[in-house]
Motif scaffolding. Structure first.
Motif, PDB file in Angstrom:
ATOM      1  N   LEU A   1       0.833  -1.204   0.000  1.00 42.38           N
ATOM      2  CA  LEU A   1       0.000   0.000   0.000  1.00 42.38           C
ATOM      3  C   LEU A   1       0.866   1.252   0.000  1.00 42.38           C
ATOM      4  N   ALA A   2       1.900   1.265   0.813  1.00 43.80           N
ATOM      5  CA  ALA A   2       2.788   2.428   0.891  1.00 43.80           C
ATOM      6  C   ALA A   2       3.483   2.677  -0.444  1.00 43.80           C
ATOM      7  N   THR A   3       3.859   1.598  -1.144  1.00 46.42           N
ATOM      8  CA  THR A   3       4.518   1.733  -2.443  1.00 46.42           C
ATOM      9  C   THR A   3       3.582   2.343  -3.474  1.00 46.42           C
ATOM     10  N   SER A   4       2.296   2.013  -3.379  1.00 48.96           N
ATOM     11  CA  SER A   4       1.333   2.548  -4.349  1.00 48.96           C
ATOM     12  C   SER A   4       0.952   3.993  -4.057  1.00 48.96           C
ATOM     13  N   LEU A   5       1.213   4.456  -2.822  1.00 48.42           N
ATOM     14  CA  LEU A   5       0.877   5.829  -2.419  1.00 48.42           C
ATOM     15  C   LEU A   5       2.113   6.472  -1.777  1.00 48.42           C
ATOM     16  N   PRO A   6       3.170   6.680  -2.557  1.00 48.30           N
ATOM     17  CA  PRO A   6       4.455   7.064  -1.961  1.00 48.30           C
ATOM     18  C   PRO A   6       4.508   8.445  -1.329  1.00 48.30           C
ATOM     19  N   ASP A   7       3.653   9.350  -1.751  1.00 50.55           N
ATOM     20  CA  ASP A   7       3.782  10.742  -1.302  1.00 50.55           C
ATOM     21  C   ASP A   7       2.704  11.182  -0.323  1.00 50.55           C
ATOM     22  N   LEU A   8       1.909  10.234   0.170  1.00 51.63           N
ATOM     23  CA  LEU A   8       0.767  10.621   1.000  1.00 51.63           C
ATOM     24  C   LEU A   8       0.989  10.261   2.464  1.00 51.63           C
ATOM     25  N   ASP A   9       0.572  11.154   3.362  1.00 50.99           N
ATOM     26  CA  ASP A   9       0.486  10.831   4.775  1.00 50.99           C
ATOM     27  C   ASP A   9      -0.779  10.004   4.993  1.00 50.99           C
ATOM     28  N   VAL A  10      -0.845   9.286   6.119  1.00 43.70           N
ATOM     29  CA  VAL A  10      -2.002   8.423   6.351  1.00 43.70           C
ATOM     30  C   VAL A  10      -3.307   9.227   6.401  1.00 43.70           C
ATOM     31  N   GLY A  11      -3.240  10.471   6.857  1.00 44.56           N
ATOM     32  CA  GLY A  11      -4.442  11.294   6.921  1.00 44.56           C
ATOM     33  C   GLY A  11      -4.971  11.713   5.568  1.00 44.56           C
ATOM     34  N   ASP A  12      -4.147  11.587   4.530  1.00 44.05           N
ATOM     35  CA  ASP A  12      -4.557  11.985   3.174  1.00 44.05           C
ATOM     36  C   ASP A  12      -5.123  10.820   2.378  1.00 44.05           C
ATOM     37  N   ILE A  13      -5.008   9.603   2.894  1.00 40.87           N
ATOM     38  CA  ILE A  13      -5.470   8.422   2.158  1.00 40.87           C
ATOM     39  C   ILE A  13      -6.982   8.299   2.321  1.00 40.87           C
ATOM     40  N   ASP A  14      -7.691   8.164   1.210  1.00 42.49           N
ATOM     41  CA  ASP A  14      -9.144   8.037   1.276  1.00 42.49           C
ATOM     42  C   ASP A  14      -9.593   6.718   0.632  1.00 42.49           C
ATOM     43  N   LEU A  15     -10.891   6.510   0.597  1.00 41.35           N
ATOM     44  CA  LEU A  15     -11.442   5.255   0.080  1.00 41.35           C
ATOM     45  C   LEU A  15     -11.056   5.039  -1.378  1.00 41.35           C
ATOM     46  N   GLU A  16     -11.036   6.110  -2.147  1.00 43.90           N
ATOM     47  CA  GLU A  16     -10.688   6.014  -3.561  1.00 43.90           C
ATOM     48  C   GLU A  16      -9.260   5.489  -3.737  1.00 43.90           C
ATOM     49  N   HIS A  17      -8.319   5.980  -2.936  1.00 39.71           N
ATOM     50  CA  HIS A  17      -6.942   5.488  -2.996  1.00 39.71           C
ATOM     51  C   HIS A  17      -6.898   3.990  -2.721  1.00 39.71           C
ATOM     52  N   LEU A  18      -7.627   3.562  -1.693  1.00 32.64           N
ATOM     53  CA  LEU A  18      -7.607   2.155  -1.305  1.00 32.64           C
ATOM     54  C   LEU A  18      -8.224   1.277  -2.383  1.00 32.64           C
ATOM     55  N   ARG A  19      -9.300   1.744  -2.989  1.00 39.21           N
ATOM     56  CA  ARG A  19      -9.926   0.967  -4.056  1.00 39.21           C
ATOM     57  C   ARG A  19      -8.993   0.813  -5.252  1.00 39.21           C
ATOM     58  N   GLU A  20      -8.332   1.884  -5.632  1.00 40.16           N
ATOM     59  CA  GLU A  20      -7.422   1.809  -6.771  1.00 40.16           C
ATOM     60  C   GLU A  20      -6.223   0.915  -6.466  1.00 40.16           C
ATOM     61  N   TRP A  21      -5.794   0.903  -5.231  1.00 39.36           N
ATOM     62  CA  TRP A  21      -4.729  -0.019  -4.820  1.00 39.36           C
ATOM     63  C   TRP A  21      -5.154  -1.465  -5.058  1.00 39.36           C
TER      64      TRP A  21
END
Length: 302
Positions: free
Chosen positions: A35-55
């Motif tokens: 998950l961290a590799t797919s969202l390299p520039d985001l803090d945990v507070g910036d991750i939303d449902l859309e990010h998780l679905r695309e992962w």
């Protein structure tokens, strides 16, 4: 908090407090590292449902087993539930995350004609002059017309609109800025809202707001309000109990490809960093083409 810091703290919690086996902790570490590799520039507070679905969609399309997808979904649920309990994030963004099924990696796509009818109905309601109706019509036209994410929609400021060019400047994933075009229907809806609807809503705020789309109290509209709007108006069209704003983005991408748009152009419009993510939509277009052929061609019968 950075993803690596949050992950390390959570893994310590699993090992020391919950006393999970080393093998289970290793599996969680692997899933959260992916998950961290797919969202390299985001803090945990910036991750939303859309990010998780695309992962999960990316994992599906690279061929991960269903058991792996189920485990990664469970890992995300546990991680974000813990973050919420600890007050590191305000809400559990993974609560509605479901592992994608094989062969159905995307939400249902709305047909062009049903969408047009729905938007026409929204335009008629907005014509009565109610500020909320004007705002809702503008929001739906922009979500579909510009194929933007809900986070990009609610983040728009009035200064981000370029009405003359029919474009908007949005801030996407990884703080990447891009300019997205929108058509004449969205432009007309936005003009009507900015002139007739937004001033009435802005007057309810304590200070002049910069946001384009305003809530009932005059502040920036929230993601939840947009979800409710889309679910109320789009769910009957796609035949689902509930549907989120991303379904309009999927519909726009599929309709662009159905209409002959180049895949790389669609990639730029959507703001995808990888062309592989955009290629998901070619499968949807192909399925629609085959379904139409089987219904319409006299020699399609097997």
């Amino acid at each position: 908090m950075r993803m690596d810091e949050a992950t390390a703290a959570y893994l310590r919690h699993l090992a020391d407090v919950r006393r999970l086996s080393p093998a289970t902790v290793r599996a969680y570490r692997s899933d959260l590292a992916d998950l961290a590799t797919s969202l390299p520039d985001l803090d945990v507070g910036d991750i939303d449902l859309e990010h998780l679905r695309e992962w999960l969609w990316r994992a599906t399309n690279r061929g991960d087993a269903r058991s792996t997808l189920a485990r990664r979904t469970a890992a995300a649920h546990g991680f974000f539930a813990w973050l919420t309990e600890r007050g590191i994030v305000a809400e559990d963004r993974s609560a509605r995350l479901v592992a994608p099924k094989r062969g159905r990696t995307l939400p249902r796509v709305a047909g062009v004609e049903p969408l047009r009818e729905m938007l026409t109905s929204m335009a008629a309601a907005a014509a009565e002059g109610d500020p909320i109706a004007l705002r809702d019509h503008a929001a739906l036209e922009l979500l579909y017309g510009a194929a933007i994410r809900v986070s990009e929609l609610v983040g728009l400021d009035i200064a981000d609109l370029d009405s003359e060019r029919g474009a908007a400047r949005v801030l996407g994933k990884g703080s990447r800025e891009r300019v997205v075009p929108f058509g004449a229907p969205a432009a007309r809806a936005l003009d009507a809202y900015v002139v007739r609807g937004r001033p009435a809503l802005a007057a309810r705020a304590a200070s002049p707001p910069s946001a384009l789309l305003l809530g009932a109290r005059g502040g920036r509209i929230g993601v939840r309000a947009v979800y409710e709007l889309v679910s109320r108006t789009l769910a009957p069209i796609v035949g689902a109990e509930r549907v989120g704003p991303h379904a309009l983005r999927h519909s726009a991408a599929t309709h662009l490809l159905d209409g002959g748009a180049d895949l790389r152009t669609v990639q730029e419009i959507l703001g995808h960093a990888s062309l592989g993510t955009t290629q998901i939509y070619t499968h949807v277009s192909s399925e629609r083409l085959l379904a139409t052929y089987r219904l319409a061609h006299p020699r399609a019968e097997r």
